[in-house]
Design a protein around this motif. Structure first.
Motif, PDB file in Angstrom:
ATOM      1  N   GLY A  27       0.772  -1.359   0.105  1.00  0.00           N
ATOM      2  CA  GLY A  27       0.120  -0.202  -0.138  1.00  0.00           C
ATOM      3  C   GLY A  27       0.657   1.183  -0.007  1.00  0.00           C
ATOM      4  N   HIS A  28       2.178   1.205  -0.669  1.00  0.00           N
ATOM      5  CA  HIS A  28       2.759   2.438  -0.780  1.00  0.00           C
ATOM      6  C   HIS A  28       2.359   3.562  -1.276  1.00  0.00           C
ATOM      7  CE1 HIS A  28       5.669  -0.991   0.065  1.00  0.00           C
ATOM      8  NE2 HIS A  28       6.601  -0.122   0.620  1.00  0.00           N
ATOM      9  N   ASP A  29       1.308   3.308  -2.244  1.00  0.00           N
ATOM     10  CA  ASP A  29       0.672   4.449  -2.922  1.00  0.00           C
ATOM     11  C   ASP A  29      -0.668   4.711  -2.444  1.00  0.00           C
ATOM     12  OD1 ASP A  29      -0.596   1.997  -3.584  1.00  0.00           O
ATOM     13  OD2 ASP A  29      -1.137   2.460  -5.604  1.00  0.00           O
ATOM     14  N   GLN A  30      -1.086   4.319  -1.226  1.00  0.00           N
ATOM     15  CA  GLN A  30      -2.238   4.486  -0.545  1.00  0.00           C
ATOM     16  C   GLN A  30      -1.963   5.170   0.985  1.00  0.00           C
ATOM     17  OE1 GLN A  30      -5.233   4.161  -1.753  1.00  0.00           O
ATOM     18  NE2 GLN A  30      -4.252   3.657  -3.650  1.00  0.00           N
ATOM     19  N   LEU A  31      -0.730   5.665   0.961  1.00  0.00           N
ATOM     20  CA  LEU A  31      -0.342   6.432   2.323  1.00  0.00           C
ATOM     21  C   LEU A  31      -0.980   7.773   2.613  1.00  0.00           C
ATOM     22  CD1 LEU A  31       3.163   5.473   2.619  1.00  0.00           C
ATOM     23  CD2 LEU A  31       1.368   4.222   3.635  1.00  0.00           C
ATOM     24  N   TYR A  89      -1.424 -13.890   3.873  1.00  0.00           N
ATOM     25  CA  TYR A  89      -2.959 -13.748   3.495  1.00  0.00           C
ATOM     26  C   TYR A  89      -3.585 -12.242   3.713  1.00  0.00           C
ATOM     27  CZ  TYR A  89      -2.685 -14.693   8.375  1.00  0.00           C
ATOM     28  OH  TYR A  89      -2.286 -14.741   9.839  1.00  0.00           O
ATOM     29  N   LEU A  90      -2.711 -11.746   4.704  1.00  0.00           N
ATOM     30  CA  LEU A  90      -2.976 -10.362   4.771  1.00  0.00           C
ATOM     31  C   LEU A  90      -2.498  -9.387   3.661  1.00  0.00           C
ATOM     32  CD1 LEU A  90      -2.099  -9.580   8.690  1.00  0.00           C
ATOM     33  CD2 LEU A  90      -4.378  -9.308   7.568  1.00  0.00           C
ATOM     34  N   CYS A 134      -5.104  -7.154   1.298  1.00  0.00           N
ATOM     35  CA  CYS A 134      -4.680  -5.487   1.350  1.00  0.00           C
ATOM     36  C   CYS A 134      -4.199  -5.001   0.313  1.00  0.00           C
ATOM     37  CB  CYS A 134      -3.582  -5.403   2.495  1.00  0.00           C
ATOM     38  SG  CYS A 134      -4.199  -5.584   4.192  1.00  0.00           S
ATOM     39  N   GLU A 135      -3.592  -5.598  -0.705  1.00  0.00           N
ATOM     40  CA  GLU A 135      -3.236  -5.496  -1.926  1.00  0.00           C
ATOM     41  C   GLU A 135      -4.300  -5.273  -2.774  1.00  0.00           C
ATOM     42  OE1 GLU A 135      -0.134  -8.169  -3.135  1.00  0.00           O
ATOM     43  OE2 GLU A 135       1.334  -7.318  -2.223  1.00  0.00           O
ATOM     44  N   GLU A 136      -5.125  -6.241  -2.832  1.00  0.00           N
ATOM     45  CA  GLU A 136      -6.427  -6.267  -3.678  1.00  0.00           C
ATOM     46  C   GLU A 136      -7.319  -5.091  -3.344  1.00  0.00           C
ATOM     47  OE1 GLU A 136      -8.151  -9.953  -2.921  1.00  0.00           O
ATOM     48  OE2 GLU A 136      -6.917 -11.442  -4.220  1.00  0.00           O
TER      49      GLU A 136
END
Length: 304
Positions: free
Chosen positions: A20-24, A97-98, A102-104
């Motif tokens: 989630g680097h692009d969702q910070l 699994y996390l 989280c990526e999806e």
């Protein structure tokens, strides 16, 4: 109140970003981190989805005991609510699994080596302050012997000069000119600076000084709880009270009542000393002591 993002959380606590680097840039609208428990059983009626989701040893260990189908089902249900982020404590591993979910869903998954309870306490304090209702007032904020005081008065009345004298006596500056007040709880008012004026004190005829550079790091304090509101005013003849104990007055900031005192200025008057006396007297009152009551008891004892 400025918005708090996941990036702020990452920077504040040096968190490892697993995905989630692009969702910070996602905002964190609520205080207090939440540890999902009932949600793993499928109960979401009161799920605080706008809170940071904290996964400690208890939560991760429980997830490891589930079958792949059950685990994917429970995690899948939680991520659909799109909380701001997940934080895994104690550097726990086995999180494929996390990562997948989280990526999806585009949710940042973060990790810290800190113990769960300690990290939760730190996050709650940080978010409580960062998301608190706040206002800015003109004045000076000082900490006198551990007691937070807001000094107010018209421009040029001598607020900064009084603060400077207090600093030289071993007390601490919190903010000069612009004081940021934060409502941390219904009874707690926090005073701090606005970053730009941090450590600076403006003195007429002298200019700007950095109190930490001039008097050492102990001369400055980041924040303090405000318990006294002192207004400095020009001297007016025949207006000073000389009663044994004055009727209490208060000033309200964001519905929090703060004891108010007015100190009149006159050449030769030790204003800083009076501020110290007001601070120490407030402390004694919190301990249940009243000088006026003590004095009257002595009078009555003599009469009896």
């Amino acid at each position: 109140m400025k918005p708090v993002t996941v990036k702020h959380l990452v920077d504040r606590f040096s968190l490892e970003v697993l995905t989630g680097h692009d969702q910070l840039h996602r905002t964190i609208p609520k205080t207090r981190a939440h540890r999902p428990g009932l949600e793993f059983t499928g109960y979401f009626n009161f799920f605080p989805q706008e809170h940071v989701q904290l996964l400690g040893r208890k939560e991760i260990t429980y997830l490891h005991t589930l079958s792949e189908h059950e685990r994917n089902l429970h995690i899948g249900n939680i991520v659909k609510y799109h909380p701001p982020c997940f934080v895994v404590t104690r550097n726990q591993e086995g999180l494929k699994y996390l990562l997948k979910y989280c990526e999806e869903e585009g949710i940042p998954l973060l990790r810290t080596p800190a113990p769960t309870t300690k990290f939760q306490e730190l996050v709650d304090v940080y978010l409580g302050k960062a998301l608190a209702q706040e206002i800015s007032v003109h004045g000076v904020c000082v900490n006198v012997s551990g007691i937070g005081i807001l000094l107010r008065g018209k421009s040029g009345v001598g607020k900064s000069e009084t603060a400077h004298t207090l600093i030289r006596r071993g007390h601490r500056l919190v903010a000069d000119d612009i004081v940021v007040l934060k409502k941390i709880s219904p009874e707690t008012l926090l005073g701090t600076h606005n970053e730009k004026t941090k450590e600076f004190l403006a003195l007429r005829s002298i200019g700007l000084i950095n109190v930490s550079r001039l008097y050492g790091r102990k001369a400055f304090q980041e924040e303090t709880r405000i318990v006294l509101d002192i207004e400095l005013t020009k001297w007016q003849d025949d207006t000073l009270n000389n009663d044994l104990e004055l009727e209490p007055k208060f000033t309200e900031y964001m519905d929090i009542r703060i004891p108010h005192i007015e100190i009149q200025l006159q050449p030769g008057r030790d204003v800083a000393g009076l501020v110290e006396a007001a601070a120490n007297n407030w402390y004694l009152k919190q301990q249940g002591y009243s000088a006026a009551e003590d004095f009257m008891k002595r009078i009555q004892s003599d009469l009896g």
